[in-house]
Design an enzyme around this catalytic site. Sequence first.
Site, PDB file in Angstrom:
ATOM      1  N   GLY A  12       3.893  68.614 -28.675  1.00  0.00           N
ATOM      2  CA  GLY A  12       5.099  67.808 -28.446  1.00  0.00           C
ATOM      3  C   GLY A  12       5.514  67.900 -26.986  1.00  0.00           C
ATOM      4  O   GLY A  12       5.927  66.901 -26.379  1.00  0.00           O
ATOM      5  N   LYS A 188     -11.423  63.732 -37.482  1.00  0.00           N
ATOM      6  CA  LYS A 188     -10.691  64.806 -36.787  1.00  0.00           C
ATOM      7  C   LYS A 188     -10.534  66.024 -37.695  1.00  0.00           C
ATOM      8  O   LYS A 188     -10.596  67.178 -37.237  1.00  0.00           O
ATOM      9  CB  LYS A 188      -9.318  64.284 -36.335  1.00  0.00           C
ATOM     10  CG  LYS A 188      -8.431  65.333 -35.652  1.00  0.00           C
ATOM     11  CD  LYS A 188      -8.905  65.658 -34.260  1.00  0.00           C
ATOM     12  CE  LYS A 188      -8.373  66.962 -33.681  1.00  0.00           C
ATOM     13  NZ  LYS A 188      -6.975  67.020 -33.382  1.00  0.00           N
ATOM     14  N   ASN A 192     -11.195  70.002 -36.975  1.00  0.00           N
ATOM     15  CA  ASN A 192     -10.278  71.112 -37.270  1.00  0.00           C
ATOM     16  C   ASN A 192     -10.809  72.015 -38.379  1.00  0.00           C
ATOM     17  O   ASN A 192     -10.590  73.224 -38.362  1.00  0.00           O
ATOM     18  CB  ASN A 192      -8.899  70.575 -37.679  1.00  0.00           C
ATOM     19  CG  ASN A 192      -8.232  69.807 -36.568  1.00  0.00           C
ATOM     20  OD1 ASN A 192      -7.882  68.648 -36.714  1.00  0.00           O
ATOM     21  ND2 ASN A 192      -8.084  70.440 -35.422  1.00  0.00           N
ATOM     22  N   ASN A 196     -11.015  75.209 -36.061  1.00  0.00           N
ATOM     23  CA  ASN A 196      -9.768  75.983 -36.164  1.00  0.00           C
ATOM     24  C   ASN A 196      -9.950  77.274 -36.957  1.00  0.00           C
ATOM     25  O   ASN A 196      -9.644  78.362 -36.475  1.00  0.00           O
ATOM     26  CB  ASN A 196      -8.654  75.114 -36.768  1.00  0.00           C
ATOM     27  CG  ASN A 196      -8.231  74.009 -35.820  1.00  0.00           C
ATOM     28  OD1 ASN A 196      -8.989  73.608 -34.944  1.00  0.00           O
ATOM     29  ND2 ASN A 196      -7.025  73.512 -35.986  1.00  0.00           N
ATOM     30  N   SER A 261      -5.371  75.415 -32.214  1.00  0.00           N
ATOM     31  CA  SER A 261      -3.959  75.673 -32.521  1.00  0.00           C
ATOM     32  C   SER A 261      -3.818  76.725 -33.625  1.00  0.00           C
ATOM     33  O   SER A 261      -2.870  77.504 -33.613  1.00  0.00           O
ATOM     34  CB  SER A 261      -3.254  74.369 -32.906  1.00  0.00           C
ATOM     35  OG  SER A 261      -3.959  73.712 -33.934  1.00  0.00           O
TER      36      SER A 261
HETATM   37  N1  LIG Z   1      -2.199  72.749 -29.990  1.00  0.00           N
HETATM   38  C1  LIG Z   1      -3.212  71.885 -29.970  1.00  0.00           C
HETATM   39  O1  LIG Z   1      -4.067  71.933 -29.076  1.00  0.00           O
HETATM   40  C2  LIG Z   1      -3.320  70.787 -30.973  1.00  0.00           C
HETATM   41  C3  LIG Z   1      -2.449  70.718 -32.068  1.00  0.00           C
HETATM   42  N2  LIG Z   1      -2.534  69.639 -32.922  1.00  0.00           N
HETATM   43  C4  LIG Z   1      -1.637  69.518 -34.076  1.00  0.00           C
HETATM   44  O2  LIG Z   1      -0.347  69.130 -33.590  1.00  0.00           O
HETATM   45  C5  LIG Z   1       0.671  69.650 -34.460  1.00  0.00           C
HETATM   46  C6  LIG Z   1       1.622  70.510 -33.638  1.00  0.00           C
HETATM   47  O3  LIG Z   1       0.858  71.615 -33.141  1.00  0.00           O
HETATM   48  P1  LIG Z   1       1.293  72.514 -31.896  1.00  0.00           P
HETATM   49  O4  LIG Z   1       1.961  71.682 -30.882  1.00  0.00           O
HETATM   50  O5  LIG Z   1       0.108  73.304 -31.536  1.00  0.00           O
HETATM   51  O6  LIG Z   1       2.385  73.452 -32.585  1.00  0.00           O
HETATM   52  P2  LIG Z   1       3.213  74.661 -31.997  1.00  0.00           P
HETATM   53  O7  LIG Z   1       2.960  75.865 -32.831  1.00  0.00           O
HETATM   54  O8  LIG Z   1       3.060  74.813 -30.532  1.00  0.00           O
HETATM   55  O9  LIG Z   1       4.670  74.137 -32.295  1.00  0.00           O
HETATM   56  C7  LIG Z   1       5.050  73.709 -33.580  1.00  0.00           C
HETATM   57  C8  LIG Z   1       6.394  74.322 -33.943  1.00  0.00           C
HETATM   58  O10 LIG Z   1       6.249  75.713 -34.219  1.00  0.00           O
HETATM   59  C9  LIG Z   1       7.395  76.423 -33.767  1.00  0.00           C
HETATM   60  N3  LIG Z   1       6.939  77.437 -32.831  1.00  0.00           N
HETATM   61  C10 LIG Z   1       5.793  77.400 -32.108  1.00  0.00           C
HETATM   62  N4  LIG Z   1       5.630  78.546 -31.427  1.00  0.00           N
HETATM   63  C11 LIG Z   1       6.677  79.324 -31.752  1.00  0.00           C
HETATM   64  C12 LIG Z   1       7.056  80.644 -31.373  1.00  0.00           C
HETATM   65  N5  LIG Z   1       6.305  81.385 -30.535  1.00  0.00           N
HETATM   66  N6  LIG Z   1       8.181  81.151 -31.898  1.00  0.00           N
HETATM   67  C13 LIG Z   1       8.925  80.429 -32.740  1.00  0.00           C
HETATM   68  N7  LIG Z   1       8.609  79.161 -33.125  1.00  0.00           N
HETATM   69  C14 LIG Z   1       7.513  78.621 -32.637  1.00  0.00           C
HETATM   70  C15 LIG Z   1       8.333  75.421 -33.233  1.00  0.00           C
HETATM   71  O11 LIG Z   1       9.127  74.926 -34.308  1.00  0.00           O
HETATM   72  P3  LIG Z   1      10.145  75.756 -35.236  1.00  0.00           P
HETATM   73  O12 LIG Z   1      10.818  76.781 -34.405  1.00  0.00           O
HETATM   74  O13 LIG Z   1      11.022  74.722 -35.792  1.00  0.00           O
HETATM   75  O14 LIG Z   1       9.336  76.441 -36.298  1.00  0.00           O
HETATM   76  C16 LIG Z   1       7.409  74.262 -32.851  1.00  0.00           C
HETATM   77  O15 LIG Z   1       8.002  73.023 -32.907  1.00  0.00           O
HETATM   78  C17 LIG Z   1      -0.080  70.454 -35.544  1.00  0.00           C
HETATM   79  O16 LIG Z   1      -0.323  69.641 -36.658  1.00  0.00           O
HETATM   80  C18 LIG Z   1      -1.399  70.816 -34.851  1.00  0.00           C
HETATM   81  O17 LIG Z   1      -2.426  71.071 -35.778  1.00  0.00           O
HETATM   82  C19 LIG Z   1      -3.392  68.597 -32.699  1.00  0.00           C
HETATM   83  C20 LIG Z   1      -4.262  68.636 -31.633  1.00  0.00           C
HETATM   84  C21 LIG Z   1      -4.346  69.761 -30.741  1.00  0.00           C
HETATM   85  C1  LIG Z   2      -8.812  71.852 -30.433  1.00  0.00           C
HETATM   86  C2  LIG Z   2      -8.640  70.789 -31.443  1.00  0.00           C
HETATM   87  C3  LIG Z   2      -8.792  69.479 -30.743  1.00  0.00           C
HETATM   88  C4  LIG Z   2      -9.799  70.918 -32.379  1.00  0.00           C
HETATM   89  O1  LIG Z   2      -9.824  72.077 -33.093  1.00  0.00           O
HETATM   90  C5  LIG Z   2      -7.357  70.831 -32.204  1.00  0.00           C
HETATM   91  O2  LIG Z   2      -7.018  69.863 -32.820  1.00  0.00           O
HETATM   92  C6  LIG Z   2      -6.513  72.056 -32.363  1.00  0.00           C
HETATM   93  O3  LIG Z   2      -6.456  72.921 -31.492  1.00  0.00           O
HETATM   94  O4  LIG Z   2      -5.868  72.136 -33.412  1.00  0.00           O
END
Ligand SMILES: NC(=O)C1=CN([C@@H]2O[C@H](COP(=O)(O)OP(=O)(O)OC[C@H]3O[C@@H](n4cnc5c(N)ncnc54)[C@H](OP(=O)(O)O)[C@@H]3O)[C@@H](O)[C@H]2O)C=CC1
Ligand SMILES: CC(C)(CO)C(=O)C(=O)O
Length: 313
Positions: A12, A188, A192, A196, A261
Amino acid sequence: MNIVIAGAGAMGSRFGIMLKQAGENVILVDGWQQHIDEINQNGLKANFNGKDVTEFIPAYNQNDLSDVDFSADLVILFTKAMQLDNMLQSLDNMLGKDTIVLCLLNGIGHEDVIKKYVDYDNILLGNTMWTAGMEGPGKVTLFGNGSVDLQNLGEGKEDVAQKVADVLTNADLNARVSSDILTSIYRKACVNGTMNGLCTILDSNMADFGDTSVANPIVQKIVSEFLAVARAENVFLDEEAVIEQINGCFNRETIGLHHPSMYQDLIINNRLTEIDYINGAIVRKGKEYGIPTPYCEFLTQLIHSKEEIVEAK
Ligand SMILES: NC(=O)C1=CN([C@@H]2O[C@H](COP(=O)(O)OP(=O)(O)OC[C@H]3O[C@@H](n4cnc5c(N)ncnc54)[C@H](OP(=O)(O)O)[C@@H]3O)[C@@H](O)[C@H]2O)C=CC1
Ligand SMILES: CC(C)(CO)C(=O)C(=O)O
């Protein structure tokens, strides 16, 4: 365009920063108060391809949106799968009759949750090959390249999908409208479903796993289970192309050094994972269709076992 990033974790934050830099009017909504406070006080910081950047983007707690006056044209969902329902409930009064909602979470079947809150015609389903990592509250690391595939669920809403793809592409997020998003989502999910869970259990990045002598046979077994379940749902994927996309993750010059992730969740942050929405979803569907899925089942169990060992929350 007025854009709400719903779930302002690593991904995000990436989309928020890139859309803001492209001139869009962006707000962030999340449930992590320390992260929100840090962003509002000091800006959202990123190491962006080796360069430090700070973007000032208003951030709000999802549990305190009643006074937020923002007429959203587009909501981009980027929560973890298990947080999606809660986030949509929180957003309820921001979802106008013309608000478009784009889902970019990893995993299968999120449309069933979104449909409870959003008109079918306003839903775009998608997925992304961009990556991101959370360094701590208010700070992310962004490197590599990626793309976004998206499609309108509502019939005849291709123009809406194209408009959103144009906004994303204008922010260098490389979006394209797909005519077969379920295929993209399953493709995708294969990425994952291999990268993952395996990198999390093996404590490695994608490139290091890819360099092992058994990477290919393991990947093939898992992919064949995903493809068999997809076929039962009339989604037909080209196995070779899927394996090629997975092999692309092993490239150290692009995203190979990324820890998926799920690794970030469980190994770095002791957080519960999305395994039940990826390999676990294949196991559930496999049971429904009478398709054996032993590799997905074993990997799902290993991840749950690890969650228990580290007492993930
Ligand atoms: N990271 C990546 O490279 C990729 C991720 N995705 C997908 O995108 C979506 C979002 O993933 P991603 O952005 O990695 O998620 P994050 O874990 O970075 O964030 C998701 C939520 O988790 C909570 N959070 C994260 N870290 C912490 C922490 N250290 N302490 C407390 N709360 C925390 C926050 O919400 P809250 O506090 O409300 O719980 C946050 O909005 C998922 O479906 C993922 O699979 C897709 C492609 C790549
Ligand atoms: C790295 C990637 C693109 C594939 O596993 C991903 O979607 C994640 O980190 O969750």
